[in-house]
Every structure is written in C-alpha cells, then in structure tokens.
Design an enzyme around this catalytic site. Structure first.
Site, PDB file in Angstrom:
ATOM      1  CD  GLU A 103       5.229  11.179   2.558  1.00 44.24           C
ATOM      2  OE1 GLU A 103       5.699  11.061   1.418  1.00 44.24           O
ATOM      3  OE2 GLU A 103       5.481  12.104   3.337  1.00 44.24           O
ATOM      4  CB  THR A 126       0.531   2.561   1.998  1.00 41.22           C
ATOM      5  OG1 THR A 126       1.688   1.902   1.480  1.00 41.22           O
ATOM      6  CG2 THR A 126       0.888   3.120   3.356  1.00 41.22           C
ATOM      7  CG  ASP A 128       4.902   0.712   0.537  1.00 41.85           C
ATOM      8  OD1 ASP A 128       4.936  -0.470   0.154  1.00 41.85           O
ATOM      9  OD2 ASP A 128       4.948   1.678  -0.235  1.00 41.85           O
ATOM     10  NE  ARG A 163      17.162 -24.542  -8.881  1.00 39.72           N
ATOM     11  CZ  ARG A 163      16.208 -24.921  -9.714  1.00 39.72           C
ATOM     12  NH1 ARG A 163      14.936 -24.703  -9.426  1.00 39.72           N
ATOM     13  NH2 ARG A 163      16.509 -25.508 -10.855  1.00 39.72           N
ATOM     14  CG  MET A 170       5.801  -3.783  -4.171  1.00 40.50           C
ATOM     15  SD  MET A 170       4.183  -3.104  -4.511  1.00 40.50           S
ATOM     16  CE  MET A 170       4.115  -3.315  -6.293  1.00 40.50           C
ATOM     17  CD  GLU A 223       9.362  -1.454  -4.738  1.00 39.33           C
ATOM     18  OE1 GLU A 223       9.118  -1.888  -5.873  1.00 39.33           O
ATOM     19  OE2 GLU A 223       8.590  -0.691  -4.116  1.00 39.33           O
ATOM     20  CG  HIS A 277       1.716  -4.401  -9.304  1.00 39.77           C
ATOM     21  ND1 HIS A 277       2.853  -4.372 -10.067  1.00 39.77           N
ATOM     22  CD2 HIS A 277       1.468  -3.125  -8.921  1.00 39.77           C
ATOM     23  CE1 HIS A 277       3.270  -3.117 -10.173  1.00 39.77           C
ATOM     24  NE2 HIS A 277       2.452  -2.340  -9.494  1.00 39.77           N
TER      25      HIS A 277
HETATM   26  O1  F6P Z   1       1.813   1.881  -2.916  1.00 39.75           O
HETATM   27  C1  F6P Z   1       3.181   1.870  -2.643  1.00 39.75           C
HETATM   28  C2  F6P Z   1       3.849   0.892  -3.510  1.00 39.75           C
HETATM   29  O2  F6P Z   1       3.265  -0.330  -3.236  1.00 39.75           O
HETATM   30  C3  F6P Z   1       5.376   0.828  -3.376  1.00 39.75           C
HETATM   31  O3  F6P Z   1       5.849  -0.120  -2.476  1.00 39.75           O
HETATM   32  C4  F6P Z   1       5.813   0.541  -4.789  1.00 39.75           C
HETATM   33  O4  F6P Z   1       7.101   1.084  -5.028  1.00 39.75           O
HETATM   34  C5  F6P Z   1       4.791   1.260  -5.590  1.00 39.75           C
HETATM   35  O5  F6P Z   1       3.608   1.195  -4.854  1.00 39.75           O
HETATM   36  C6  F6P Z   1       4.542   0.709  -6.972  1.00 39.75           C
HETATM   37  O6  F6P Z   1       3.557   1.479  -7.541  1.00 39.75           O
HETATM   38  P1  F6P Z   1       2.985   1.364  -9.016  1.00 39.75           P
HETATM   39  O7  F6P Z   1       1.964   0.293  -8.995  1.00 39.75           O
HETATM   40  O8  F6P Z   1       2.385   2.680  -9.302  1.00 39.75           O
HETATM   41  O9  F6P Z   1       4.146   1.030  -9.906  1.00 39.75           O
END
Ligand code: F6P
Length: 347
Positions: A103, A126, A128, A163, A170, A223, A277
């Site tokens: 975006e 992305t 996302d 548990r 993300m 998140e 990540h």
């Molecule tokens: O690219 C989008 C995203 O994966 C989001 O889901 C997440 O909030 C963000 O990147 C995290 O980005 P950065 O690595 O810059 O912290």
C-alpha cells in the site's frame, strides 16, 4: 527502453522471482535494459543503483529477501523528494520505473504518476494480502504456510503438556494471514484486527473445549487485533524512532497479553509465541514463485506498451491490470464470510 525497478516496504518471499522475471522479459522479449534502484524509494532519491542483467538475475527464483534490498522511505517526507526522483530518472536515462510494493510503496507511485507524470507500473506484494484490486499478493501464500507449520508444531507440544498456546502472527490492519493460517492449522480461536477481541468469548470457547475432554487449545491472534473495550494491544512504537515514515507504529505484544488473560481466567497454563519476521523470511512457495513470475512478465509487458499508472493484478485465476489508485484507496480487509468458516471450529 531503459527501465528502473525498486522493491519497497517490508520484504516478502518472491521479490527476487519478480526481479528475475522483469529483467528476463524486458531484455529477451523487448531488447530493453534494466537497472535496479536500491532500498526502496531511497534508491531513486539518493541515486543508489545497480545494473541488472539476465546473468546477474539468473538462479534467483528460490531466494527469499530482495537483492535490491528495501526500506520504508517516503519521498514525500523528504525535501524536494519527488523532484530528486525525477532528476535521477533522467540522469540514468530511464523511460519508466517498476515499483514492487504494498500500500505505501504503491501509494507513493500513484502520487508520483498523478502529480509528477512519472512513468510507473506497480507490482503488488505483501505477506498481509491487504492490497485492494487484486485477489492475492505474492508473499502471502508462503507466510500462510509458515504459520500453518508453526501451528502444527505448537499443537503437538500443547497436547503433550495440556497447555493453551497463543500464536501471534503479522497483520497490522487485516486478518488474512491469521485467518488462512488459523484455518489451515486447526486453530480453536482466531482473533483479527477487523473484529474487536471479546475476551469472555475466547475464555468460554476454551473452557467449553476443555470440558469436552480436550486438554489443550490453540489461539491465533493478529498483531493488530484490539480488545473490544477499546484497550489496544501493547504497542512498542511509542518513540519517534519506532514509527516509520508512513506513520505506522511498530506493533507487538497482544499475544503475551492475551495469554496472561486466558491463563488467569481459565486456570489453564497458557504460553505465547510471536512468529514475527520468520513469517517474512526464506524461500517462496511454488504458488508465490509462479505468481511473482506472472506479475513480473506482465509488468514488463505493460511498460513496453507504455501503459503507465497501472498495477498488475490477479483476479480469479486471470492476470490483468488496474489503475494504481484502485489498489491504494482503501485497504482490503478480511472477508468476513471466510472468518465465518473459521468460527465453525471455535470452542
Ligand atoms: O509488510 C507488512 C508487515 O509484514 C506487517 O504485517 C507488519 O506489521 C510489518 O510488516 C512489520 O514491519 P517491519 O519489519 O518494518 O517492522
């Protein structure tokens, strides 16, 4: 023609496959030349470039990350940003630019096209999957598979120890990754940014499940999910360094918070895992390699036809193109019908 390409925003698996496809199509089919701008919009701002050839981009299809590196640079926040980009386009004798991004990156491309007549074509990426005007972005399928595998692994340890495991994934504004990954991984509750968290419903669902003789549960939370009473998840991004140039705060912490709440209200031992990540790293899946390749070939075709201000897009199984602004106006949030499918398995 001479064409520039950049990758901007958060990285995702498939970026190198796109670069390879753009270079190969441009050089082999249209006898064009391609150069890469480094680190997203910082590249054309600072004139950071590297030559790209069929040789240098060969053997890249399986590699995660991006050989051009990336950043969240916003040229509209930089003094004379757009003018400097146009100057550097000229210095490098470029006829067009291909911007690969989500975006924010595509939003900048659209403004440069509309307000500064930049010849630009966008490619949507992305993990996302929240970009409008395309059914899927590449990177998403790989991330879904990573979440699914993580949930499979959490399942076996959850079962062994009786548990509850909360897995934070993300997804700042959209719950696509949480929902797809959660359905595939057999989650017992999924929480997404589109639907405020009703803590009592989560607690009740877990209690109901355990009363049926199941001694473990898996909860997936995006998140960006927030509690119903308006209480946000713990946001780390309070200092200016933790807010990017597009104004996004660094998120994280909702998983821990939810785990504490579930444990205190159910009495079941609850642990939280933040995938972070890991979801963006490593090799792309076959689906993402193919989608990225199709997008790259199509973008090179659009440039050759001088169809600027367009973004390549997947609609159904058909590849097409749309005006960039169609993709950047509003975020594509989760299809709540899909969430309804997930809900059948809650509790
Ligand atoms: O690219 C989008 C995203 O994966 C989001 O889901 C997440 O909030 C963000 O990147 C995290 O980005 P950065 O690595 O810059 O912290």
């Amino acid at each position: 023609m001479r064409i520039g390409i950049l990758t901007g925003g958060g990285d995702c698996p498939g970026l190198n496959a796109v670069i390879r496809a753009v270079v190969r199509t441009s050089v082999k089919e249209y006898s064009s030349e391609v150069i890469g701008f480094l680190e997203g919009w910082r590249g054309p701002l600072e004139n950071m470039v590297m030559p790209l050839t069929m040789q240098s981009t060969g053997g890249l299809i399986h590699r995660g990350g991006t050989i051009l590196r990336t950043s969240r640079t916003n040229p509209f926040k930089v003094d004379r940003g757009p003018e400097r980009i146009l100057d550097n386009m000229q210095k490098n004798r470029l006829d067009a630019l291909i911007a690969v991004g989500g975006e924010d990156t595509c939003g900048v491309a659209n403004r440069l096209y509309k307000e500064h007549n930049l010849n630009v074509v966008c490619i949507p990426k992305t993990i996302d999957n929240d970009l409008s005007a395309t059914d899927f972005t590449f990177g998403f399928d790989t991330a879904v598979n990573i979440v699914t595998e993580a949930l499979d692994r959490l399942h076996t340890t959850a079962e062994a120890h009786n548990r509850v495991h909360v897995c934070e994934v993300m997804g700042r504004d959209a719950g696509w990754l949480a929902c797809y990954g959660g359905i595939a991984g057999g989650a017992d509750f999924i929480l997404v940014p589109e639907k405020p968290i009703e803590a009592q419903k989560v607690v009740q669902a877990i209690k109901t499940r355990h009363s049926r003789g199941r001694d473990y549960s898996i909860v997936v939370v995006a998140e960006g999910a927030k509690f119903a009473e308006g209480e946000a998840g713990v946001e780390a991004g309070e200092t200016p360094e933790q807010v990017d140039s597009f104004g996004h705060k660094r998120l994280g912490g909702i998983g821990d918070r939810l785990a504490k709440l579930i444990e205190s209200q159910t009495g079941f031992e609850t642990r939280a895992t933040i995938l972070g990540h890991i979801q963006r790293g490593g090799s792309p899946t076959a689906f993402d390699r193919v989608l990225a390749t199709r997008f790259g070939v199509k973008a090179a075709q659009l440039v050759n036809e001088k169809k600027f201000g367009r973004m390549v897009s997947l609609q159904g199984s058909t590849l097409t193109d749309v005006a960039i602004e169609e993709a950047t106006g509003t975020l594509k949030t989760l299809d709540m019908e899909l969430y309804g499918v997930a809900e059948v398995f809650f509790g």
